[in-house]
Design a protein around this motif. Structure first.
Motif, mmCIF file in Angstrom:
data_model
loop_
_atom_site.group_PDB
_atom_site.id
_atom_site.type_symbol
_atom_site.label_atom_id
_atom_site.label_comp_id
_atom_site.label_asym_id
_atom_site.label_seq_id
_atom_site.Cartn_x
_atom_site.Cartn_y
_atom_site.Cartn_z
ATOM 1 N N THR A 90 47.398 32.721 37.772
ATOM 2 C CA THR A 90 46.452 33.275 38.742
ATOM 3 C C THR A 90 45.194 32.416 38.807
ATOM 4 O OG1 THR A 90 47.272 35.502 38.273
ATOM 5 C CG2 THR A 90 45.154 35.324 39.387
ATOM 6 N N GLN A 91 44.747 31.950 37.667
ATOM 7 C CA GLN A 91 43.559 31.095 37.639
ATOM 8 C C GLN A 91 43.793 29.793 38.392
ATOM 9 O OE1 GLN A 91 40.332 31.887 35.989
ATOM 10 N NE2 GLN A 91 39.958 30.342 37.568
ATOM 11 N N VAL A 92 44.988 29.236 38.287
ATOM 12 C CA VAL A 92 45.309 28.019 39.044
ATOM 13 C C VAL A 92 45.170 28.271 40.543
ATOM 14 C CG1 VAL A 92 47.127 26.358 39.630
ATOM 15 C CG2 VAL A 92 46.811 27.077 37.251
ATOM 16 N N LEU A 93 45.676 29.416 41.005
ATOM 17 C CA LEU A 93 45.554 29.760 42.423
ATOM 18 C C LEU A 93 44.083 29.834 42.847
ATOM 19 C CD1 LEU A 93 48.113 32.556 43.408
ATOM 20 C CD2 LEU A 93 48.018 30.204 44.225
ATOM 21 N N VAL A 94 43.285 30.458 42.021
ATOM 22 C CA VAL A 94 41.857 30.568 42.334
ATOM 23 C C VAL A 94 41.223 29.181 42.394
ATOM 24 C CG1 VAL A 94 39.631 31.399 41.468
ATOM 25 C CG2 VAL A 94 41.635 32.906 41.437
ATOM 26 N N ASN A 95 41.611 28.319 41.462
ATOM 27 C CA ASN A 95 41.074 26.956 41.455
ATOM 28 C C ASN A 95 41.492 26.182 42.706
ATOM 29 O OD1 ASN A 95 40.008 27.564 38.955
ATOM 30 N ND2 ASN A 95 41.559 26.439 37.793
ATOM 31 N N LEU A 96 42.602 26.607 43.320
ATOM 32 C CA LEU A 96 43.076 25.977 44.557
ATOM 33 C C LEU A 96 42.404 26.552 45.797
ATOM 34 C CD1 LEU A 96 46.919 25.816 43.762
ATOM 35 C CD2 LEU A 96 45.388 23.846 44.046
ATOM 36 N N VAL A 156 42.133 30.099 46.519
ATOM 37 C CA VAL A 156 42.488 31.474 46.882
ATOM 38 C C VAL A 156 41.345 32.413 46.479
ATOM 39 C CG1 VAL A 156 44.028 33.394 46.324
ATOM 40 C CG2 VAL A 156 44.978 31.129 46.775
ATOM 41 N N GLN A 157 40.933 33.272 47.402
ATOM 42 C CA GLN A 157 39.797 34.156 47.133
ATOM 43 C C GLN A 157 40.156 35.635 47.088
ATOM 44 O OE1 GLN A 157 37.077 32.717 50.288
ATOM 45 N NE2 GLN A 157 35.743 32.080 48.621
ATOM 46 N N HIS A 158 41.306 35.987 47.663
ATOM 47 C CA HIS A 158 41.731 37.391 47.681
ATOM 48 C C HIS A 158 42.902 37.574 46.727
ATOM 49 C CE1 HIS A 158 39.352 38.808 51.190
ATOM 50 N NE2 HIS A 158 39.376 37.529 51.502
ATOM 51 N N LEU A 159 42.728 38.436 45.732
ATOM 52 C CA LEU A 159 43.762 38.676 44.732
ATOM 53 C C LEU A 159 44.183 40.133 44.767
ATOM 54 C CD1 LEU A 159 42.283 36.682 41.704
ATOM 55 C CD2 LEU A 159 44.089 35.944 43.267
ATOM 56 N N GLY A 160 45.499 40.366 44.697
ATOM 57 C CA GLY A 160 46.024 41.718 44.762
ATOM 58 C C GLY A 160 46.921 42.043 43.589
ATOM 59 N N GLU A 161 46.756 43.239 43.049
ATOM 60 C CA GLU A 161 47.588 43.712 41.946
ATOM 61 C C GLU A 161 48.090 45.119 42.246
ATOM 62 O OE1 GLU A 161 48.847 42.670 39.022
ATOM 63 O OE2 GLU A 161 48.149 40.615 39.381
ATOM 64 N N ASN A 162 49.295 45.419 41.741
ATOM 65 C CA ASN A 162 49.897 46.736 41.944
ATOM 66 C C ASN A 162 49.521 47.730 40.860
ATOM 67 O OD1 ASN A 162 51.563 44.967 43.659
ATOM 68 N ND2 ASN A 162 52.838 46.789 43.908
ATOM 69 N N ARG A 163 49.397 47.251 39.629
ATOM 70 C CA ARG A 163 49.203 48.141 38.492
ATOM 71 C C ARG A 163 47.800 48.030 37.927
ATOM 72 N NH1 ARG A 163 53.927 46.670 34.474
ATOM 73 N NH2 ARG A 163 52.421 47.703 33.102
ATOM 74 N N VAL A 164 47.276 49.162 37.491
ATOM 75 C CA VAL A 164 45.907 49.210 36.993
ATOM 76 C C VAL A 164 45.707 48.300 35.788
ATOM 77 C CG1 VAL A 164 44.195 50.695 35.864
ATOM 78 C CG2 VAL A 164 45.391 51.488 37.914
ATOM 79 N N ASP A 165 46.642 48.305 34.834
ATOM 80 C CA ASP A 165 46.457 47.500 33.631
ATOM 81 C C ASP A 165 46.413 46.005 33.951
ATOM 82 O OD1 ASP A 165 49.154 47.556 34.330
ATOM 83 O OD2 ASP A 165 49.877 47.517 32.263
ATOM 84 N N LYS A 166 47.293 45.558 34.830
ATOM 85 C CA LYS A 166 47.305 44.144 35.218
ATOM 86 C C LYS A 166 46.080 43.785 36.051
ATOM 87 C CE LYS A 166 51.177 43.016 33.236
ATOM 88 N NZ LYS A 166 51.174 42.073 32.075
ATOM 89 N N PHE A 167 45.668 44.718 36.897
ATOM 90 C CA PHE A 167 44.451 44.502 37.686
ATOM 91 C C PHE A 167 43.259 44.260 36.761
ATOM 92 C CE2 PHE A 167 40.525 45.783 39.619
ATOM 93 C CZ PHE A 167 40.605 45.416 40.947
ATOM 94 N N LEU A 168 43.083 45.149 35.791
ATOM 95 C CA LEU A 168 41.928 45.047 34.897
ATOM 96 C C LEU A 168 41.987 43.785 34.036
ATOM 97 C CD1 LEU A 168 41.636 48.777 33.823
ATOM 98 C CD2 LEU A 168 40.073 47.518 35.319
ATOM 99 N N GLU A 169 43.193 43.447 33.576
ATOM 100 C CA GLU A 169 43.348 42.230 32.770
ATOM 101 C C GLU A 169 42.869 41.009 33.548
ATOM 102 O OE1 GLU A 169 46.887 39.763 30.427
ATOM 103 O OE2 GLU A 169 47.394 41.094 32.097
ATOM 104 N N LYS A 170 43.323 40.886 34.781
ATOM 105 C CA LYS A 170 42.952 39.709 35.570
ATOM 106 C C LYS A 170 41.512 39.775 36.056
ATOM 107 C CE LYS A 170 47.657 38.536 36.588
ATOM 108 N NZ LYS A 170 48.850 39.003 37.266
ATOM 109 N N TYR A 171 41.072 40.968 36.402
ATOM 110 C CA TYR A 171 39.677 41.106 36.852
ATOM 111 C C TYR A 171 38.719 40.568 35.791
ATOM 112 C CZ TYR A 171 35.361 43.196 38.552
ATOM 113 O OH TYR A 171 34.075 43.382 38.994
ATOM 114 N N HIS A 172 38.989 40.871 34.544
ATOM 115 C CA HIS A 172 38.070 40.489 33.473
ATOM 116 C C HIS A 172 38.293 39.061 32.965
ATOM 117 C CE1 HIS A 172 36.137 44.349 33.205
ATOM 118 N NE2 HIS A 172 37.292 44.977 33.056
ATOM 119 N N GLN A 173 39.431 38.448 33.276
ATOM 120 C CA GLN A 173 39.714 37.125 32.726
ATOM 121 C C GLN A 173 39.731 36.003 33.761
ATOM 122 O OE1 GLN A 173 42.764 36.761 29.645
ATOM 123 N NE2 GLN A 173 42.903 38.977 29.535
#
Length: 223
Positions: A41-47, A49-66
């Motif tokens: 996901t970080q690679v995509l952001v470095n390329l 990408v500005q809009h990120l979507g997640e289906n599950r709360v746990d995965k959302f929070l993990e990526k939001y904070h990292q």
């Protein structure tokens, strides 16, 4: 996988569709990263990408904070259990799956600021899908109008996996007409100015029918 090449192809295709349809409003591409890790996901952001979507709360929070990046916009696109609203809602820029009045009331209770929400509509009436039926919307809006933490920016819908292109386009077309009719009501905090519809297999059809947000996962991560 070649993320840079895949991203370039997606953005080029979307740009061509926007130009062909002479759309006055841009189409935002949400990279749905539910099947990949933080590093990818970080690679995509470095390329870019500005809009990120997640289906599950746990995965959302993990990526939001990292995941780190300037001006990232975070989309929660999957079903949200009421008991998890308090954990995530204040981190969400757009919530794409508002599918019950009770969920809206829980968001009203837990959110510390207004939340941009898409009302999920089940136009195909699939038993396996969440969302409101079209005939429920008018009565629902009267109740949602009482909730000042809910901003209804538009509708979200999905098409049946096995539907033909004609069937998918008909569903997207109906969603656009409903969205336009709701916008004409000019209800406070309900602009209905956006449409969240279209995924990797059908986003071209969705853009032709007025989508302003498309949720693309597999096409970013193909080999």
């Amino acid at each position: 996988m070649n993320l840079a090449k895949n991203k370039q192809e997606i953005m080029k295709q979307v740009a061509v569709l926007v130009s062909d349809e002479q759309k006055a409003q841009p189409v935002e591409v949400i990279a749905v990263t539910k099947y990949v890790d933080v590093a990818t996901t970080q690679v995509l952001v470095n390329l870019g990408v500005q809009h990120l979507g997640e289906n599950r709360v746990d995965k959302f929070l993990e990526k939001y904070h990292q995941v780190k990046g300037k001006s990232l916009t975070w989309h929660l696109i999957g079903s949200l259990q009421r008991r998890k609203v308090k954990d995530v809602i204040d981190y969400v820029d757009y919530f794409h799956a508002l599918d019950s009045l009770k969920l809206a009331q829980e968001i009203q209770k837990r959110a510390t600021k207004p939340v941009k929400c898409f009302l999920q509509v089940n136009i195909s009436r699939e038993a396996s899908k969440h969302g409101f039926y079209v005939e429920e919307l008018d009565g629902l809006l009267e109740e949602l109008a009482k909730l000042d933490k809910i901003i209804l920016v538009g509708l979200m819908t999905m098409t049946p996996f096995e539907a033909s292109d004609d069937e998918k386009q008909a569903i997207f077309h109906q969603a656009r007409l409903i969205n336009e009719n709701l916008a004409k009501k000019k209800i406070t905090q309900m602009p209905f100015e956006h449409l969240s519809m279209g995924m990797s297999g059908d986003f071209a059809l969705a853009i032709k029918e007025g989508a302003t947000f498309v949720r693309i996962g597999q096409s970013f991560f193909k080999e």
